[in-house]
Each structure stands twice: as C-alpha cells, then as structure tokens.
Design an enzyme around this catalytic site. Structure first.
Site, PDB file in Angstrom:
ATOM      1  N   LYS A 139      56.220  18.481   3.082  1.00  0.00           N
ATOM      2  CA  LYS A 139      56.695  17.087   3.059  1.00  0.00           C
ATOM      3  C   LYS A 139      55.979  16.275   4.135  1.00  0.00           C
ATOM      4  O   LYS A 139      55.516  15.165   3.883  1.00  0.00           O
ATOM      5  CB  LYS A 139      58.216  17.038   3.288  1.00  0.00           C
TER       6      LYS A 139
ATOM      7  N   GLN B  18      67.083  18.849   5.641  1.00  0.00           N
ATOM      8  CA  GLN B  18      66.721  19.955   4.741  1.00  0.00           C
ATOM      9  C   GLN B  18      67.922  20.883   4.529  1.00  0.00           C
ATOM     10  O   GLN B  18      68.522  21.351   5.491  1.00  0.00           O
ATOM     11  CB  GLN B  18      65.529  20.726   5.343  1.00  0.00           C
TER      12      GLN B  18
ATOM     13  N   ASP C 115      67.092  11.152  -0.276  1.00  0.00           N
ATOM     14  CA  ASP C 115      67.403  12.296  -1.134  1.00  0.00           C
ATOM     15  C   ASP C 115      68.447  11.926  -2.188  1.00  0.00           C
ATOM     16  O   ASP C 115      68.644  12.668  -3.149  1.00  0.00           O
ATOM     17  CB  ASP C 115      67.961  13.450  -0.276  1.00  0.00           C
TER      18      ASP C 115
END
Ligand code: NAD
Length: 303
Positions: free
Chosen positions: A55, A99, A122
């Site tokens: 990422k 994460q 997200d």
C-alpha cells in the site's frame, strides 16, 4: 473459453492507478500539498506487513504521501485510539486505514468507530455502511467496489440482472450486495446456512464468491454465460508433490477455475483478478477524500 473470457483485474487496476496518478498531480497543483494516506499496522502479522508495504509503495508511486505507523503487538487500546485521533486532526492526512486483523486484545469496532468517517477510506465505519445502505455518497469498502468496477466494465448496464453474492461479511459480501442493488440487480445473498447453494447459484447472471473456501464453486453450479467474480484468496498445497512435501503453496480462489471457466461468459482469475483492484480502489478513495477535505471539486465520474 477464450482469453477474452478472462477479466484482467491486474490491467484494470493499472489503468485505475494511472488515472489516480494524473488526478493526484492536478490535486497537488491546486491544493499545494499531496493527497495523504496514513496506514496503521499493529503487530507483526506477516501477511499484513506485506499488504502495508505494498500500500505504501503504490501510494507513493501514484504521487501521494504515505504515512506509515507501525506499533508493537502489545500496544494498548488508549494509545491506538490516541494515534487515530491525531490522524483525524492532521490536515496532511486525507485517508486513514487501520490494517485488520488487530491483535485479539484490541476492539476492532471501537477503533474503526474512532476514525473520522470522512477519512475512512476503507469504508468500514458504520456511518459509511449506513450511507451505502440508504444510497448516499460515502466511502465504499475497496474490494467490493473494485468488483463492481470490473462488472460494469465487462457488462455495462447491470439493471435487471440476477446476482448471487456468496458470503455476508461486512467487508465484502454485504457491501457487494448493496452495490449490486444500487445498480438495480435482483440480489440474493447466500451464506453458510443457505439451502442448496448450487441451485441458488445456477439462477445467477452474476456470481460473486467471497467465502474463503478453496475452489468451492463448481462448473455445474454456473448458468452458461454468467459472469463470475472470485474474491477468495486461499493458500493450498502446491500441485507438484515434491514441492508440496517441501511446504510450497499456491493461491486459489473460492471458484474452481478449471471447471467454471469453460461455462462462464467471463471470470476473474486468482491471482490477477480482484486482488490487484483492492489497493487501486483504496488509492482512488484517498484521492476522493483529499478533494473533499480540501474543498476542491472532483467531477462526477472522473475516477
Ligand atoms: P469471512 O470469513 O468474513 O466471510 C465468509 C462468508 O462466507 C461468511 O459470510 C459465511 O457465511 C460464508 N460461508 C462460509 N462457508 C460457506 C459455505 N460453505 N457456503 C456458503 N457460504 C459460506 O470472509 P471475507 O472477509 O468476506 O473474505 C472472503 C474471502 O475473500 C476470503 O478468501 C478472503 O481472503 C478474500 N478476500 C479477498 C480480498 C481481496 O482483496 N481480493 C479482500 C477481502 C477478502
């Protein structure tokens, strides 16, 4: 089946990242700063470390700023929430991603709820889940949004098509079903308690498999010509017995590619299908967040 039946997610993701790169450069010129994505990793889960590294690399390659925060596995909840609050308040940070999975002593829902919904790239915050459910603008989880992009690219208008989503997770299955409903598909959500799954799947013009069971969906479940999107990422033993004995593995999806590909009108492979879309959409969401946070207009459908 010909090669044209294969939906090339890797190529689509490259094109999307290139578009993000172009728009990120014009954002920087207008805003006087780069769009920024902060990624928080707690602990040393090897798969998560790979994702976070990837990422960060792709964020920078697109001309955006990457802020990585690596915390030890024993980080307490108060410290993690304090970091998220600091990122919420930081004007250089447009998107925040924590994460998952987090170590067991940390409450994922509490952490996600602390992220400013306007930086929740997200799309996991309940505010964004609610926005999606009622058809308002908001951040949509990256994997299902990537699947929808691949479907629209392949099929154009999805209106009236029968779609079956296998899996009802908050990260993939549920938002995928909402997105397909938003495109006026007739949507069925199948899950571990569904009766006669094969029969349900046989009705579908579109099948999205997000189960986490290696090669579960078989060719005789598929209506000829259906479009099959395989979200699954499963690690299984190598086909080569010697390599398998040495512990070597390979990646397969939730769809049995060998039997489904000859029947399907189109299918995503694993790897190289849905997987590469997830980070590309994350970068896209970050760019959208940056424009909103800086008050700079982004034309509808520009990305
Ligand atoms: P999850 O474990 O949270 O959910 C799995 C779902 O499958 C559940 O809703 C369950 O009801 C359903 N299910 C389980 N067994 C079933 C069965 N026998 N029949 C029908 N339904 C069944 O998983 P998830 O987070 O939604 O992920 C699903 C898969 O997608 C995993 O393989 C994961 O690795 C993969 N994934 C890939 C990406 C990507 O970037 N490509 C992103 C997220 C998840």
């Amino acid at each position: 089946m010909t090669d044209s039946n294969i939906i090339d997610g890797k190529a689509f993701a490259e094109t999307l990242r290139a578009r993000v790169g172009t728009l990120a450069a014009s954002f920087e010129a207008q805003a006087g700063r780069k769009a920024g994505l902060a990624v928080v990793l707690v602990g040393e889960d090897p798969a998560s470390q790979v994702y976070v590294r990837s990422k960060g690399k792709q964020t920078v390659a697109c001309g955006m700023a990457s802020f990585e925060h690596k915390l030890p596995a024993d980080t307490d909840e108060a410290s993690l929430l304090a970091l998220v609050e600091a990122l919420n308040a930081d004007p250089a940070v447009d998107g925040i991603l924590v994460q998952l999975p987090l170590p067991a002593h940390l409450d994922e829902q509490k952490v996600i709820a602390t992220i400013n919904p306007d930086k929740d790239v997200d799309g996991f915050h309940v505010i964004n889940a609610g926005r999606l459910a009622v058809g308002q603008k908001g951040f949509v989880p990256c994997t299902p949004l990537g699947c929808l992009m691949l479907l629209k690219d392949r099929l154009g208008n999805l209106s009236g098509l029968d779609a079956v989503v296998i899996g009802r997770s908050n990260i993939v299955g549920k938002p995928m079903a909402q997105l397909l409903l938003g495109e006026s598909c007739t949507v069925t959500i199948a899950h571990s308690r569904t009766k006669d799954l094969a029969e349900v799947v046989r009705r579908a013009d579109i099948v999205v498999a997000a189960v986490g069971r290696a090669e579960m969906v078989k060719g005789d479940w598929i209506k000829p010509g259906a479009t099959v999107i395989d979200v699954g990422i499963n690690r299984v033993a190598s086909l080569d017995p010697v390599a398998a004995a040495e512990g070597k593995t390979r990646l397969v999806g939730d769809v049995d590619f060998a039997s489904v590909a000859p029947v399907a009108g189109a299918i995503t492979p694993v790897p190289g299908g849905v997987g590469p879309m997830t980070i590309a959409v994350l970068l896209r969401n970050t760019l959208v967040a940056a424009h909103a946070n800086a008050g700079i207009a982004l034309a509808e459908g520009a990305i």
